[in-house]
Design an enzyme around this catalytic site. Structure first.
Site, short mmCIF file in Angstrom:
data_model
loop_
_atom_site.label_atom_id
_atom_site.label_comp_id
_atom_site.label_asym_id
_atom_site.label_seq_id
_atom_site.Cartn_x
_atom_site.Cartn_y
_atom_site.Cartn_z
CB CYS A 155 -70.86 8.36 7.15
SG CYS A 155 -69.75 7.01 7.60
CB CYS A 182 -73.66 -3.27 14.26
SG CYS A 182 -72.88 -3.57 15.87
CB SER A 183 -75.84 0.12 10.26
OG SER A 183 -74.52 0.61 10.17
CG HIS A 234 -73.53 3.72 6.20
ND1 HIS A 234 -73.99 4.75 5.39
CD2 HIS A 234 -72.48 4.25 6.91
CE1 HIS A 234 -73.26 5.83 5.60
NE2 HIS A 234 -72.34 5.54 6.51
#
Length: 397
Positions: free
Chosen positions: A85, A208-209, A338
């Site tokens: 990430c 949560c993204s 993301h």
């Protein structure tokens, strides 16, 4: 031992960032064109002026031709990088080192990811063959372990920690509601956050993204050349990366209340930049809030809160737009989602706006005499990850 660093040897002179979201109508190439053209426009450059490119993407391309075939870069070198990430940040780090080394005059770091078209989600997926100790847990399940561990270690009530999680989600959605580039541009009440369906452990949907598409780009030059291209460059003060040994999940000493990789990368970046008291010296920070308990733990790992105090600091408003140290003033991963290769450079884009005083007025952070911005990415899971920290500032010295 910390790295020597390249403080004040390179500068960012142009940045571009797309809107993040479910970009069904845009290809990977479309987003690359959008972000790179915006960066070139900011620096007043033509594309042919770029000597070399570093492209960060995890799943949306497998060579430098992912970029060169779209931009038609005329045989310029394009290096494709991937580091979980922190992929976009890794593209930026390598581009900066190339300029500092004297290999090139003007380079571009680009991050891009197109996730919505390939079915990517945070659900369980198969890992490569292992020795049998790896667990097939979803990302939410792995990060949900942080809360109970923190509660047990520091004697904080489960209710208080959950309140801090809710406040973090509320804060980041509040900020994202003021950002036209965010995937989610609406405030969410604390009552709605608390009532959301559970995903894993104490994590609800708003903890949560999301999954999204996006791209961001930065143009880097030698510091002494910066003012040729802009009257408000950002100078790189510190760049640190730490890859962990991956032993946390099988090490009985690991207690799930810290990311040791973050501690090491932060210490290295602070040493490079000459930052001794980050909570007092940073104007703002963009951190990797993949899940709300992640952001809470990061506040202590990055030195923004003393150990065992992050819930009090969070609930007091320390990390809001008006607080002593605004965290994720653009809305963070919670509001942007993301797209893996793009997130690190998107964070840097927020520093670009904030430190130049160009963020929208409703979320422009007050400088209060502070000079630095910080970005942070982590990739992997608790006890088994990589971590990146950058520090940038608008002035030399």
């Amino acid at each position: 031992m910390s790295s020597y660093g390249i403080k004040d040897r390179v500068a960012i002179v142009g940045m571009g960032c797309t809107r993040f979201g479910e970009r069904w109508d845009s290809s990977t190439g479309d987003m690359l064109i959008e972000s790179t053209r915006a960066a070139l426009m900011e620096a007043g450059l033509e594309q042919d002026a770029i000597d070399a490119y570093w492209l960060g993407t995890m799943t949306s391309g497998f060579s430098g031709m992912t970029l060169s075939s779209v931009l038609k870069t005329k045989y310029k070198p394009v290096t494709r990088v991937e580091n979980y990430c922190a992929t976009g940040s890794e593209a930026f780090r390598n581009a900066c080192y190339a300029v500092a080394a004297g290999a090139y005059d003007i380079v571009m770091a680009v991050g891009v990811e197109k996730l919505k078209d390939n079915g990517y989600s945070g659900l369980v997926n198969s890992d490569d063959s292992t020795d049998g100790t790896a667990t097939a847990l979803s990302a939410p399940a792995r990060f949900s372990l942080l809360g109970p561990a923190y509660v047990e270690k520091y004697g904080v009530s489960r209710e208080t920690f959950k309140q801090a999680m809710t406040h973090t989600a509320w804060k980041n959605h509040y900020n994202g509601a003021r950002n036209p580039r965010a995937q989610f541009q609406a405030e969410v009440s604390k009552e709605k956050i608390d009532a959301a369906p559970a995903v894993a452990g104490d994590l609800g949907i708003f903890d949560c993204s999301g999954v999204s598409d996006g791209s961001a780009a930065a143009i880097i030059v030698r510091a002494e050349d910066a003012y040729k291209y802009t009257d408000k460059p950002l100078f790189v003060k510190g760049l640190a990366f730490a890859a962990g040994p991956g032993t946390g999940p099988i090490d009985p000493r690991y207690d799930y209340t810290t990311f040791e990789e973050v501690v090491h990368s932060a210490a290295d970046a602070y040493q490079q930049a000459g930052v001794e008291a980050p909570a007092e010296e940073l104007m703002m920070a963009e951190v990797h809030d993949c899940f709300t308990p992640t952001e809470l733990v990061l506040m202590e790992d990055l030195g923004f809160s003393a150990r065992g105090t992050v819930c009090d600091d969070t609930l007091s408003g320390k990390f809001t737009l008006e607080g002593a140290l605004p965290i994720n003033p653009d809305g963070g991963l919670k509001s942007f989602g993301h797209p893996i290769g793009a997130s690190g450079l998107r964070m840097l884009f927020e520093c670009w706006l904030q430190l130049r005083g160009e963020a929208p007025a409703e979320r422009q952070v007050a400088a209060r005499g502070k000079r630095y911005g910080l970005t942070h990415n982590l990739g992997g899971s608790p006890g088994d990850c990589v971590s990146f920290v950058s520090i940038v500032g608008p002035e030399l010295g």
